[in-house]
Write a protein that holds these residues in place. Structure first.
Motif, PDB file in Angstrom:
ATOM      1  N   GLU A 171       6.610  11.931 -11.502  1.00 17.76           N
ATOM      2  CA  GLU A 171       6.589  13.220 -12.185  1.00 17.76           C
ATOM      3  C   GLU A 171       6.173  13.004 -13.629  1.00 17.76           C
ATOM      4  O   GLU A 171       6.212  11.891 -14.143  1.00 17.76           O
ATOM      5  N   LYS A 191     -11.705  11.006 -12.768  1.00 17.43           N
ATOM      6  CA  LYS A 191     -12.630  12.139 -12.666  1.00 17.43           C
ATOM      7  C   LYS A 191     -11.945  13.416 -13.114  1.00 17.43           C
ATOM      8  O   LYS A 191     -10.837  13.719 -12.693  1.00 17.43           O
ATOM      9  N   ASP A 237      -6.244   0.203   1.291  1.00 20.84           N
ATOM     10  CA  ASP A 237      -6.982   1.433   1.057  1.00 20.84           C
ATOM     11  C   ASP A 237      -7.003   1.709  -0.439  1.00 20.84           C
ATOM     12  O   ASP A 237      -6.239   1.099  -1.188  1.00 20.84           O
ATOM     13  N   GLY A 238      -7.834   2.659  -0.837  1.00 24.30           N
ATOM     14  CA  GLY A 238      -7.842   3.042  -2.240  1.00 24.30           C
ATOM     15  C   GLY A 238      -6.514   3.676  -2.633  1.00 24.30           C
ATOM     16  O   GLY A 238      -5.805   4.223  -1.798  1.00 24.30           O
ATOM     17  N   ILE A 268       2.447   9.207  -5.784  1.00 28.36           N
ATOM     18  CA  ILE A 268       2.521  10.608  -5.375  1.00 28.36           C
ATOM     19  C   ILE A 268       3.817  11.260  -5.854  1.00 28.36           C
ATOM     20  O   ILE A 268       3.829  12.401  -6.294  1.00 28.36           O
ATOM     21  N   LEU A 269       4.916  10.509  -5.777  1.00 25.11           N
ATOM     22  CA  LEU A 269       6.215  11.095  -6.119  1.00 25.11           C
ATOM     23  C   LEU A 269       6.499  11.078  -7.619  1.00 25.11           C
ATOM     24  O   LEU A 269       7.451  11.700  -8.078  1.00 25.11           O
ATOM     25  N   GLN A 298       0.827  -1.209   0.000  1.00 28.11           N
ATOM     26  CA  GLN A 298       0.000   0.000   0.000  1.00 28.11           C
ATOM     27  C   GLN A 298       0.862   1.260   0.000  1.00 28.11           C
ATOM     28  O   GLN A 298       0.722   2.138  -0.842  1.00 28.11           O
ATOM     29  N   GLU A 299       1.777   1.328   0.974  1.00 24.49           N
ATOM     30  CA  GLU A 299       2.577   2.553   1.113  1.00 24.49           C
ATOM     31  C   GLU A 299       3.537   2.706  -0.064  1.00 24.49           C
ATOM     32  O   GLU A 299       3.697   3.796  -0.609  1.00 24.49           O
ATOM     33  N   LYS A 312     -11.631   4.670 -11.255  1.00 26.69           N
ATOM     34  CA  LYS A 312     -12.422   5.868 -11.539  1.00 26.69           C
ATOM     35  C   LYS A 312     -11.484   6.950 -12.036  1.00 26.69           C
ATOM     36  O   LYS A 312     -10.411   7.153 -11.466  1.00 26.69           O
ATOM     37  N   ARG A 358      -2.387   3.809   8.402  1.00 28.23           N
ATOM     38  CA  ARG A 358      -3.471   3.277   9.235  1.00 28.23           C
ATOM     39  C   ARG A 358      -2.880   2.989  10.597  1.00 28.23           C
ATOM     40  O   ARG A 358      -1.882   2.277  10.711  1.00 28.23           O
ATOM     41  N   LYS A 395      10.802  20.841  -1.134  1.00 24.97           N
ATOM     42  CA  LYS A 395       9.788  20.068  -1.846  1.00 24.97           C
ATOM     43  C   LYS A 395       8.765  19.484  -0.867  1.00 24.97           C
ATOM     44  O   LYS A 395       7.641  19.912  -0.808  1.00 24.97           O
ATOM     45  N   TYR A 396       9.180  18.512  -0.114  1.00 20.58           N
ATOM     46  CA  TYR A 396       8.295  17.952   0.909  1.00 20.58           C
ATOM     47  C   TYR A 396       9.108  17.782   2.174  1.00 20.58           C
ATOM     48  O   TYR A 396       9.730  16.726   2.361  1.00 20.58           O
ATOM     49  N   LEU A 442      -8.116   5.781  -8.153  1.00 23.95           N
ATOM     50  CA  LEU A 442      -8.725   7.038  -8.585  1.00 23.95           C
ATOM     51  C   LEU A 442      -7.687   7.845  -9.360  1.00 23.95           C
ATOM     52  O   LEU A 442      -6.575   8.063  -8.881  1.00 23.95           O
ATOM     53  N   SER A 496      -4.534   6.390  -5.451  1.00 24.03           N
ATOM     54  CA  SER A 496      -4.910   7.523  -6.296  1.00 24.03           C
ATOM     55  C   SER A 496      -3.702   8.116  -6.997  1.00 24.03           C
ATOM     56  O   SER A 496      -2.584   8.089  -6.484  1.00 24.03           O
ATOM     57  N   LEU A 497      -3.964   8.637  -8.192  1.00 19.85           N
ATOM     58  CA  LEU A 497      -2.927   9.286  -9.005  1.00 19.85           C
ATOM     59  C   LEU A 497      -3.411  10.683  -9.362  1.00 19.85           C
ATOM     60  O   LEU A 497      -4.501  10.848  -9.911  1.00 19.85           O
ATOM     61  N   ASP A 498      -2.572  11.670  -9.078  1.00 19.38           N
ATOM     62  CA  ASP A 498      -2.945  13.066  -9.349  1.00 19.38           C
ATOM     63  C   ASP A 498      -1.818  13.814 -10.071  1.00 19.38           C
ATOM     64  O   ASP A 498      -1.680  15.020  -9.943  1.00 19.38           O
ATOM     65  N   LEU A 556       3.602  10.695   3.111  1.00 19.62           N
ATOM     66  CA  LEU A 556       2.934  11.068   1.853  1.00 19.62           C
ATOM     67  C   LEU A 556       1.826  10.098   1.497  1.00 19.62           C
ATOM     68  O   LEU A 556       0.795  10.474   0.949  1.00 19.62           O
ATOM     69  N   ALA A 557       2.069   8.811   1.779  1.00 20.93           N
ATOM     70  CA  ALA A 557       1.107   7.778   1.394  1.00 20.93           C
ATOM     71  C   ALA A 557       0.072   7.515   2.480  1.00 20.93           C
ATOM     72  O   ALA A 557      -0.680   6.553   2.398  1.00 20.93           O
ATOM     73  N   ASN A 568      -2.852  12.791  -1.759  1.00 22.46           N
ATOM     74  CA  ASN A 568      -3.938  12.930  -2.742  1.00 22.46           C
ATOM     75  C   ASN A 568      -5.300  13.009  -2.073  1.00 22.46           C
ATOM     76  O   ASN A 568      -6.192  13.702  -2.543  1.00 22.46           O
ATOM     77  N   GLN A 569      -5.443  12.249  -0.982  1.00 13.13           N
ATOM     78  CA  GLN A 569      -6.739  12.283  -0.282  1.00 13.13           C
ATOM     79  C   GLN A 569      -6.983  13.648   0.347  1.00 13.13           C
ATOM     80  O   GLN A 569      -8.121  14.092   0.449  1.00 13.13           O
ATOM     81  N   GLN A 597       1.425   3.644  -3.249  1.00 11.57           N
ATOM     82  CA  GLN A 597       0.820   4.972  -3.148  1.00 11.57           C
ATOM     83  C   GLN A 597       1.896   6.055  -3.146  1.00 11.57           C
ATOM     84  O   GLN A 597       1.730   7.115  -3.754  1.00 11.57           O
ATOM     85  N   GLU A 598       3.010   5.800  -2.480  1.00  9.81           N
ATOM     86  CA  GLU A 598       4.086   6.798  -2.463  1.00  9.81           C
ATOM     87  C   GLU A 598       4.651   6.999  -3.871  1.00  9.81           C
ATOM     88  O   GLU A 598       4.911   8.124  -4.293  1.00  9.81           O
TER      89      GLU A 598
END
Lengths: 410, 344
Positions: A45, A119, A61-62, A42-43, A34-35, A117, B154, B37-38, A95, A64-66, B150-151, B177-178, A38-39
């Motif tokens: 580019e 969006k 957990d869900g 997030i990181l 998960q970590e 998803k 829980r 940066k972070y 997401l 996500s990519l932003d 960052l991630a 992101n959340q 997800q990390e």
């Protein structure tokens, strides 16, 4: 030769599109997936590829990519598996809220809400991805497998979705869409295009869903007036699974045994499909059945053209109240095409039986139906809609990950 | 003999931290807020006194409270605003506060263990040159600093809720992101992170006055919201205020749930838009087999209540930031729905 030229152009495009510092971020399955994953998301580019190893990623957990311009690439939809069976939070498995994203070569299993998803995204390509609820049809499964919404320039290519309690591939309130080469099975709706502007749905296999392919337009949501959708060259077969959608959702009203269903919407063409063995009807054209106060909403189906489809058997076990009586009155079986009679300029030129129920208003009980044959061949105006054209870089993404022997012959 | 250096070192750090306290060397860092940066740990920002356990704020941080707070699994929250020295946040007509570049909003989450506060996480909103940046930090065992996650995370947490009931929860620290899922506002071009709580309509009057007194907030005449748990405004106003702060950050025309068409912001005046006889669009099993978001006179058959009462991912609302049902919130919104007149 054409492919050679295309390949050269493709290389040029890829060089141009790849930023100088683009890198590949390797992520492996195993502890703390998960970590780690997800990390990485997030990181990442712009231009980066997140490469997922083979194996099962146990996610809690869900995800996500932003970040714009990111590719998530696994080693195949049967090898790289994102398993959400233990998911504790979020409304979906993955997401995506950024633009120019490419997802390929992995599976999402048993997410608690939707599968993938996207969006508010521009230019999303989802190719060779599998989304599955492994326990088969169940109202406890998530709603949508592949779920782009409020997005534009969407390419869904060669995906597989099994078990969605609403729609396998659902594109909502979006524009400029292609859904092709995909398999949807054991969902309530196989593919659903809802409140969208401009979609081509072709060369998909929709089988063993409640309804195969739906084109809907609904009230009381921001983007309305769904229009310009072509459904063609699909194989829509044996969609007779009992409706298992949680009540309250509009697909809960889809009769089991529906092949292609058009609800309200404007300018929809259904052609050159093979539609066979759907117990209610191969093609249904209806108005929106519920009450609404929405003054901007048009509940009727308008300018629908149905032509050159090949039909197998249909209408032998209609799944709506009074359907059996109606079938008996028509000699034991409904016609392959059923129109509720509430629309405008509904043109049908398929060489099979069609009836209009001549309802005064959509959604009324069948006791108010005054069925009559619906011949409209003479009015048929022919095909009018143009193909959807997506930015070329989107197609190139799919080519870019093909191995040498998967590329088209020269 | 071996222990002497450690002993000495302890003295040196104590003296150093005293000196820092006296001459004010530990102060909010522009570098961390604006440029890095972070930053990996909370202490890099200089918002708190690292020499003490817990979060002892730098004197330039101004504590604030909200009239109606987001429910976060009964955690205690300690909120601060930092505005760079000599600068002032302006206020628009609709009560949105425009913080100057270099500002920060700091929100600490924790639970009392007996009478001692144990901090769990700190969420930062940093006002950078062209955007807000949201970052989550998780507190360490020694409770003197928090590290970037960052991630998200829980964490199993034990606590006693306001009714004296002992509980264990799988506390969710949101990932970066959340943070944006709730704080994101689509301006038509892109989705940008924005503060939710510190708007004039949400801030407690005492907090507004404190910000004025510190000369970091421009005077204004913007309207304010109800305080739902004070019971002073009528059930409808209280329930709408509760939905505004707990739901409307996503459920508005520019938020993460824009596609639902269910908009729960306080200003909505069209009944179907804020849920009355509103049918689900993409709720899936979230609908619970029910027809309407709000069915007047019938809270038990309203989707909003069904989802507020669920802890099941895919059904529970809000989707993130909660692992426990807010019984009081459910009671309030149910009470409101049950008294809405039924349409004939």
């Amino acid at each position: 030769m054409i492919h050679k030229i295309k390949a050269i152009l493709l290389c040029g495009a890829m060089i141009a599109a790849t930023s100088l510092n683009a890198k590949t971020i390797e992520v492996t399955a195993g502890a703390n997936a998960q970590e780690k994953l997800q990390e990485a998301l997030i990181l990442a580019e712009e231009g980066d590829i997140i490469a997922l190893s083979a194996g099962k990623y146990i996610l809690t957990d869900g995800l996500s990519l932003d970040v714009n311009g990111v590719t998530i690439k696994g080693l195949g939809e049967d090898k790289t598996i994102l398993d959400f069976t233990d998911q504790k939070g979020s409304g979906e498995g993955l997401l995506v809220t950024s633009d120019d994203v490419f997802l390929t070569g992995f599976a999402i299993e048993n997410s608690k809400g939707d599968g993938i998803k996207s969006k508010g995204a521009d230019q999303i390509v989802i190719s060779k991805v599998r989304v599955e609820w492994t326990g088969g049809p169940n109202p406890e499964n998530g709603a949508y497998g592949i779920y782009p919404v409020e997005s534009k320039n969407i390419l869904v290519d060669g995906v597989q979705v099994y078990g969605a309690s609403d729609a396998g591939i659902y594109v909502g309130q979006s524009q400029n869409i292609i859904v092709r080469y995909s398999i949807v099975k054991h969902n309530v709706a196989g593919i659903e295009i809802e409140n969208c502007y401009g979609a081509d749905v072709y060369q998909n296999l929709a089988t063993e869903n409640t309804g195969g392919i739906l084109v809907f337009d609904l009230p009381d949501i921001p983007q309305q007036g769904g229009r310009d959708v072509r459904v063609y060259n699909n194989f829509v077969h044996n969609n007779n699974t009992a409706n298992f959608a949680p009540e309250g959702n509009i697909v809960g009203s889809v009769p089991a045994g529906s092949g292609v269903m058009v609800m309200s919407s404007r300018n929809v063409e259904v052609f050159e499909n093979i539609i066979d063995d759907n117990a209610t009807a191969n093609i249904l054209v209806v108005g929106y059945p519920n009450q609404t106060q929405d003054k901007n909403y048009n509940p009727r189906a308008i300018d629908i053209r149905i032509f050159a489809n090949r039909h197998g058997k249909a209408g032998y076990k209609p799944d709506f109240p009074g359907g059996d009586l109606l079938a008996a009155a028509l000699g034991g079986s409904l016609t392959p095409i059923i129109y509720d009679g509430t629309g405008e300029n509904i043109q049908i030129s398929d060489k099979v039986g069609a009836i209009s129920l001549n309802m005064a208003k959509a959604g009324r009980p069948l006791t108010e139906a005054r069925p009559s044959p619906y011949p409209s061949d003479s009015e048929f105006e022919g095909q009018k809609l143009q193909p959807i054209i997506l930015p070329a870089v989107m197609e190139d993404k799919i080519f870019s990950v093909l191995s040498k022997d998967e590329l088209p012959a020269k | 003999m071996i222990r002497k250096p450690a002993y000495l070192w302890a003295h040196i750090t104590t003296i150093t931290s005293l000196l820092i306290g006296i001459v004010g060397l530990t102060k909010p860092s522009n570098e961390a807020i604006l440029l890095a940066k972070y930053p990996k740990s909370l202490s890099e920002y200089g918002f708190h006194d690292r020499g003490k356990k817990g979060f002892t704020p730098h004197k330039s941080l101004i504590a604030y409270d909200l009239k109606t707070a987001l429910f976060s699994d009964h955690s205690e929250k300690f909120r601060y605003i930092y505005v760079p020295d000599g600068q002032v946040a302006s206020v628009s007509d609709n009560g949105v506060i425009d913080f100057p570049v270099g500002s920060a909003i700091i929100k600490n989450f924790g639970y009392f263990q007996g009478n001692k506060m144990r901090l769990i996480e700190t969420r930062l909103l940093l006002r950078r040159e062209n955007e807000w940046l949201a970052l989550p930090y998780v507190w360490n065992e020694t409770q003197d600093d928090a590290v970037l996650k960052l991630a998200g995370a829980r964490l199993s947490v034990n606590f006693t809720d306001p009714n004296g009931i002992k509980r264990t929860t799988d506390y969710a620290v949101p990932n970066k992101n959340q943070c944006k899922e709730c704080h994101g506002v689509n301006d038509g071009i892109s989705n940008k992170v924005m503060p939710i709580g510190p708007k004039i309509r949400n801030l407690a009057q005492s907090s507004i006055e404190r910000l004025w007194a510190a000369n970091v907030l421009q005077p204004h005449g913007a309207p304010t919201n109800a305080s739902w748990d004070k019971g002073d405004n009528g059930i409808e106003r209280n329930a709408r205020a509760y939905l505004d702060i707990n739901c409307a950050h996503c459920h508005n025309a520019r938020g993460s749930a824009s596609n639902s068409g269910l908009f729960l912001d306080y200003g909505q005046s069209t009944p179907v838009t804020y849920g009355i006889y509103k049918r689900p669009v993409a709720a899936g099993r979230g609908s619970g087999g029910l027809e309407f978001a709000i069915k007047p006179g019938d809270a038990d058959n309203s989707i909003i209540i069904h989802r507020m009462k669920s802890n099941d991912a895919g059904v529970a609302m809000p989707q993130i930031g909660r692992a426990i049902v807010d019984d009081e919130g459910v009671a309030l919104v149910s009470q409101w729905i049950n008294q809405i007149a039924v349409k004939k």
